[in-house]
Design a protein around this motif. Structure first.
Motif, PDB file in Angstrom:
ATOM      1  N   ARG A   1       8.505  30.137  12.063  1.00 52.01           N
ATOM      2  CA  ARG A   1       7.422  29.652  11.193  1.00 52.01           C
ATOM      3  C   ARG A   1       7.935  28.959   9.940  1.00 52.01           C
ATOM      4  O   ARG A   1       7.441  27.907   9.554  1.00 52.01           O
ATOM      5  N   ALA A   2       8.910  29.574   9.297  1.00 55.52           N
ATOM      6  CA  ALA A   2       9.406  29.020   8.034  1.00 55.52           C
ATOM      7  C   ALA A   2      10.666  28.184   8.212  1.00 55.52           C
ATOM      8  O   ALA A   2      11.272  27.750   7.228  1.00 55.52           O
ATOM      9  N   ALA A   3      11.055  27.947   9.447  1.00 55.14           N
ATOM     10  CA  ALA A   3      12.288  27.191   9.676  1.00 55.14           C
ATOM     11  C   ALA A   3      12.141  25.757   9.181  1.00 55.14           C
ATOM     12  O   ALA A   3      11.149  25.083   9.470  1.00 55.14           O
ATOM     13  N   SER A   4      13.124  25.298   8.440  1.00 56.25           N
ATOM     14  CA  SER A   4      13.102  23.915   7.973  1.00 56.25           C
ATOM     15  C   SER A   4      13.736  22.982   8.994  1.00 56.25           C
ATOM     16  O   SER A   4      13.390  21.806   9.092  1.00 56.25           O
ATOM     17  N   ARG A   5      14.655  23.554   9.787  1.00 51.48           N
ATOM     18  CA  ARG A   5      15.406  22.733  10.738  1.00 51.48           C
ATOM     19  C   ARG A   5      16.111  23.665  11.724  1.00 51.48           C
ATOM     20  O   ARG A   5      16.490  24.782  11.380  1.00 51.48           O
ATOM     21  N   LEU A   6      16.258  23.184  12.949  1.00 53.10           N
ATOM     22  CA  LEU A   6      17.043  23.891  13.946  1.00 53.10           C
ATOM     23  C   LEU A   6      18.303  23.075  14.209  1.00 53.10           C
ATOM     24  O   LEU A   6      18.226  21.903  14.585  1.00 53.10           O
ATOM     25  N   ILE A   7      19.460  23.697  14.000  1.00 54.91           N
ATOM     26  CA  ILE A   7      20.740  23.069  14.295  1.00 54.91           C
ATOM     27  C   ILE A   7      21.225  23.624  15.627  1.00 54.91           C
ATOM     28  O   ILE A   7      21.310  24.836  15.800  1.00 54.91           O
ATOM     29  N   ILE A   8      21.529  22.751  16.576  1.00 54.35           N
ATOM     30  CA  ILE A   8      22.011  23.175  17.889  1.00 54.35           C
ATOM     31  C   ILE A   8      23.425  22.644  18.079  1.00 54.35           C
ATOM     32  O   ILE A   8      23.683  21.447  17.892  1.00 54.35           O
TER      33      ILE A   8
ATOM     34  N   PHE B   1      11.610  20.920  21.292  1.00 59.27           N
ATOM     35  CA  PHE B   1      11.312  21.519  19.998  1.00 59.27           C
ATOM     36  C   PHE B   1      10.544  20.540  19.113  1.00 59.27           C
ATOM     37  O   PHE B   1       9.682  20.942  18.337  1.00 59.27           O
ATOM     38  N   GLY B   2      10.858  19.258  19.237  1.00 59.73           N
ATOM     39  CA  GLY B   2      10.146  18.270  18.434  1.00 59.73           C
ATOM     40  C   GLY B   2       8.707  18.115  18.852  1.00 59.73           C
ATOM     41  O   GLY B   2       7.787  18.132  18.019  1.00 59.73           O
ATOM     42  N   SER B   3       8.462  17.978  20.159  1.00 64.32           N
ATOM     43  CA  SER B   3       7.095  17.704  20.615  1.00 64.32           C
ATOM     44  C   SER B   3       6.219  18.949  20.653  1.00 64.32           C
ATOM     45  O   SER B   3       5.022  18.878  20.360  1.00 64.32           O
ATOM     46  N   LEU B   4       6.777  20.096  21.003  1.00 60.79           N
ATOM     47  CA  LEU B   4       5.968  21.306  21.122  1.00 60.79           C
ATOM     48  C   LEU B   4       5.814  22.051  19.808  1.00 60.79           C
ATOM     49  O   LEU B   4       4.802  22.740  19.602  1.00 60.79           O
ATOM     50  N   ALA B   5       6.795  21.956  18.915  1.00 57.01           N
ATOM     51  CA  ALA B   5       6.779  22.758  17.695  1.00 57.01           C
ATOM     52  C   ALA B   5       6.859  21.930  16.425  1.00 57.01           C
ATOM     53  O   ALA B   5       6.780  22.498  15.332  1.00 57.01           O
ATOM     54  N   ARG B   6       7.011  20.619  16.557  1.00 54.38           N
ATOM     55  CA  ARG B   6       7.186  19.748  15.396  1.00 54.38           C
ATOM     56  C   ARG B   6       8.290  20.286  14.486  1.00 54.38           C
ATOM     57  O   ARG B   6       8.175  20.307  13.249  1.00 54.38           O
ATOM     58  N   LEU B   7       9.371  20.733  15.115  1.00 55.44           N
ATOM     59  CA  LEU B   7      10.506  21.293  14.397  1.00 55.44           C
ATOM     60  C   LEU B   7      11.646  20.285  14.418  1.00 55.44           C
ATOM     61  O   LEU B   7      12.058  19.824  15.486  1.00 55.44           O
ATOM     62  N   ALA B   8      12.130  19.931  13.239  1.00 56.20           N
ATOM     63  CA  ALA B   8      13.255  18.999  13.151  1.00 56.20           C
ATOM     64  C   ALA B   8      14.496  19.642  13.768  1.00 56.20           C
ATOM     65  O   ALA B   8      14.808  20.804  13.486  1.00 56.20           O
ATOM     66  N   VAL B   9      15.199  18.882  14.607  1.00 62.35           N
ATOM     67  CA  VAL B   9      16.364  19.404  15.315  1.00 62.35           C
ATOM     68  C   VAL B   9      17.541  18.461  15.126  1.00 62.35           C
ATOM     69  O   VAL B   9      17.405  17.244  15.232  1.00 62.35           O
TER      70      VAL B   9
ATOM     71  N   LEU C   1       7.951  29.255  22.336  1.00 61.56           N
ATOM     72  CA  LEU C   1       7.782  30.269  21.288  1.00 61.56           C
ATOM     73  C   LEU C   1       7.694  29.616  19.918  1.00 61.56           C
ATOM     74  O   LEU C   1       6.842  29.984  19.088  1.00 61.56           O
ATOM     75  N   ALA C   2       8.555  28.641  19.648  1.00 57.33           N
ATOM     76  CA  ALA C   2       8.517  27.938  18.365  1.00 57.33           C
ATOM     77  C   ALA C   2       7.186  27.214  18.183  1.00 57.33           C
ATOM     78  O   ALA C   2       6.624  27.193  17.080  1.00 57.33           O
ATOM     79  N   GLY C   3       6.677  26.621  19.255  1.00 53.84           N
ATOM     80  CA  GLY C   3       5.384  25.939  19.175  1.00 53.84           C
ATOM     81  C   GLY C   3       4.261  26.887  18.809  1.00 53.84           C
ATOM     82  O   GLY C   3       3.362  26.533  18.027  1.00 53.84           O
ATOM     83  N   ARG C   4       4.297  28.094  19.368  1.00 51.79           N
ATOM     84  CA  ARG C   4       3.275  29.084  19.013  1.00 51.79           C
ATOM     85  C   ARG C   4       3.441  29.541  17.576  1.00 51.79           C
ATOM     86  O   ARG C   4       2.473  29.629  16.811  1.00 51.79           O
ATOM     87  N   HIS C   5       4.678  29.834  17.191  1.00 49.28           N
ATOM     88  CA  HIS C   5       4.929  30.293  15.827  1.00 49.28           C
ATOM     89  C   HIS C   5       4.440  29.293  14.795  1.00 49.28           C
ATOM     90  O   HIS C   5       3.878  29.675  13.762  1.00 49.28           O
ATOM     91  N   ARG C   6       4.645  28.021  15.074  1.00 53.50           N
ATOM     92  CA  ARG C   6       4.354  26.986  14.078  1.00 53.50           C
ATOM     93  C   ARG C   6       2.948  26.404  14.209  1.00 53.50           C
ATOM     94  O   ARG C   6       2.605  25.442  13.540  1.00 53.50           O
TER      95      ARG C   6
END
Length: 606
Positions: A287-294, A311-319, A414-419
């Motif tokens: 939820r509070a993640a600013s970015r995911l580094i892989i 992660f980008g399309s389902l959770a709008r999480l920068a990767v 899971l990230a998509g649900r969290h966010r």
């Protein structure tokens, strides 16, 4: 990398060593050797370049040894030769070694100045001389090894035996995996549980910096400070049956066909099939993640690249995805709220481990996506997210890759649900598609016959190009890597949209161009790329689904039709096709499919 196996208290130690070394062949090697003390107390040191069979052919009949160590070597210092093969000997000391002793030159110079003679070009031989020097000065073998270990710089795992001593062997590790084991009145040492399966009833995963003294029925462990410590013994669950090829010609073929099972096992670990939802993972909150580094290496990095789209399309999480060997040396910038995910099949990949340690030192939460839950990366990470692929013997990763993708897909949901970017119905739809993926994979593997025929057609070409868009671009990179690894054909993967920015200059009459083209939202753009290369004489092979096959009829020279998948399952299904293609090209060419030249399964040094 190299393999270590050792035993004490066995009735026929030489046979145990040969069996263990055969099981470790998948790790990659160019020579093998063993030291064994026979029933009369005499030491035999046997070494050979080439396969383990060459070593087995040198073993005298009916040695009846009780104590032995063996090794498969992948050359680092010194060419592949009998003299450079392990074990290395100085005085009464025999040593086998995985890894690299970084300060061996200065150590060797100091030993040479004292009159010691070296018979190999390896870094390993200095360890034998250092231990022997300590013993000649009056130390017992255990104290001698304790004294030497702090002087060694680098990453290593050591196996040590002493001429004339049948009651124990010793091991030590720093940055490279090593395990000890017990079974009845026998003691074992190995770099991989597979070497001990069927013999050891319990195994112990040594911590970084540990030294172990293994006696019949007993293991004594000392930590990096030399203090006696207790390490947990766990049941030895790995069965040697898993290392059998069954009805398959090669381990790689077997592992490709195991993918429906391991994908199902991995997905089932992460989802509730009754609720069509992804389980919460204690300690992980996107939820509070600013970015995911892989971060990963090779195939693992490409799995991360594919998941970046999810992660980008389902959770709008920068990767941000990076290769471990680049990440650890480019002085990366960490941001508040970063989460770092490290992918490794073995959990021992040196660059990935050091990259994770760099992130951990910066206070970043670290996730380990690994296939080996007791590995160093797993033990040091904040959280472990397993892949459950089981032992993978073929050097070219197949089922480990699709298991990684399966786990990453679950994490993305899971990230998509969290966010808050996936509602309950959307989550259920994605989970349902993942649960359906094993059945779809079975159908995809049924295309093997026509893929094998296609492989025969392209095996004679010096170059093959792969194209893909969106998440299929990193899959094109992985497809090219697979072909390079095992068939030794030059292959490149490109983003289809980049053709006019340079790669189209490579297109010439008859060049095989393999296009990963599911009928998705970007299908028409991919189809345009097919038309561009076909008009310039390329021999286009399209890997698509039924709808795509109908649309491409007459435009591609060959079409491989796979089942219709989804955003999350398409890369899994298409991975099986490109794996089978690489496999059958290699078989047709007659290369060593399971152990391709110059490669090792687990890269535990830089």
């Amino acid at each position: 990398m190299c393999g270590i196996v050792g035993v004490v208290g066995h009735g026929e130690a030489e046979g145990f060593i040969i069996e263990g070394l055969r099981r470790l062949e998948y790790r990659g090697y160019d020579s093998a050797g063993m030291g064994v003390i026979d029933k009369g107390g005499a030491l035999h040191r046997l070494r050979a370049t080439g396969k383990v069979q060459a070593l087995a052919d040198k073993v005298p009949a009916a040695l009846g040894g009780s104590t032995a160590i063996g090794h498969t070597r992948w050359a680092t210092h010194g060419a592949a030769s009998d003299d450079n093969a392990h074990p290395h000997k100085a005085g009464r000391v025999l040593v086998v070694h995985n890894g690299i002793i970084e300060n061996f030159k200065s150590l060797r110079e100091g030993l040479a100045a004292q009159g010691r003679t070296f018979t190999s070009q390896t870094d390993t031989e200095v360890v034998a001389h250092l231990i022997d020097r300590e013993m000649q000065a009056g130390s017992d073998p255990v104290a001698a090894l304790k004294s030497v270990l702090p002087r060694l710089e680098g990453a290593f795992a050591l196996g040590v035996m002493i001429d004339g001593e049948t009651g124990f062997i010793m091991g030590a590790r720093k940055g490279a995996p090593l395990i000890a084991g017990l079974g009845g009145n026998e003691g074992y040492l190995g770099s991989d549980p597979l070497a001990l399966s069927g013999h050891a009833s319990q195994i112990m995963f040594l911590d970084d910096g540990d030294m172990a003294v293994i006696r019949p029925g007993r293991i004594e462990v000392f930590d990096a400070r030399g203090s006696a410590v207790t390490r947990k013994l766990v049941p030895a669950e790995t069965s040697h049956v898993l290392a059998e090829k069954g009805n398959h010609r090669h381990f790689m073929e077997k592992e490709i066909h195991e993918q429906p099972e391991v994908m199902g096992r991995t997905v089932s670990h992460y989802v509730d099939a009754f609720e069509n939802s992804v389980h919460e993972i204690a300690g992980l909150d996107f939820r509070a993640a600013s970015r995911l580094i892989i971060v990963g290496c090779g195939t693992a990095a490409y799995a991360g690249e594919i998941s970046r789209y999810w992660f980008g399309s389902l959770a709008r999480l920068a990767v941000e995805v990076d290769i471990a060997s680049e990440f650890r040396y480019r002085d990366p910038v960490f941001l508040p709220g970063d989460i770092a995910l490290f992918i490794s099949q073995s959990g021992e990949t040196a660059d990935t481990l050091e990259a994770m340690r760099l992130a951990a030192a910066a206070g970043v939460q670290t996730l380990a996506l690994v296939n080996t839950p007791h590995s160093t990366i797993a033990r040091e990470a904040s959280l472990v997210v397993p892949t459950l692929a089981g032992p993978e013997i073929g050097v070219a990763s197949t089922k480990a890759f699709t298991s990684q993708l399966s786990a990453l897909a679950c994490l993305a949901v899971l990230a998509g649900r969290h966010r808050g970017h996936l509602d309950r119905a959307q989550e259920a739809g994605h989970v349902a598609s993942l649960l359906a993926s094993p059945g779809l994979m079975v159908k995809a593997l049924e295309r093997e016959g026509e893929i094998e025929q296609l492989a025969h057609e392209i095996a004679g070409h010096p170059t093959v190009l792969y194209l893909g868009r969106n998440q299929n671009f990193p899959l094109a990179l992985e497809a090219a890597l697979k072909l390079k690894e095992i068939s030794y054909i030059h292959a490149e993967g490109y983003a289809a949209g980049e053709l006019k920015h340079g790669p189209i200059a490579l297109i010439e009459e008859g060049l095989p161009v393999i296009v990963i083209a599911p009928h998705d939202a970007l299908f028409d753009k991919t189809r345009s790329s097919i038309q561009q290369v076909a008009s310039r004489g390329a021999h286009v092979i399209a890997i698509t689904d039924p709808e795509g096959a109908r649309a491409l009829e007459g435009e591609a020279a060959r079409i491989i039709t796979l089942p219709k998948g989804s955003q999350l399952t398409n890369p899994l299904l298409f991975a099986s096709a490109v794996q089978l293609l690489a496999y059958h090209v290699a078989v047709y060419k007659g290369t060593d499919v399971d152990q391709p030249r110059n490669l090792a399964k687990s890269v535990t040094v830089e």
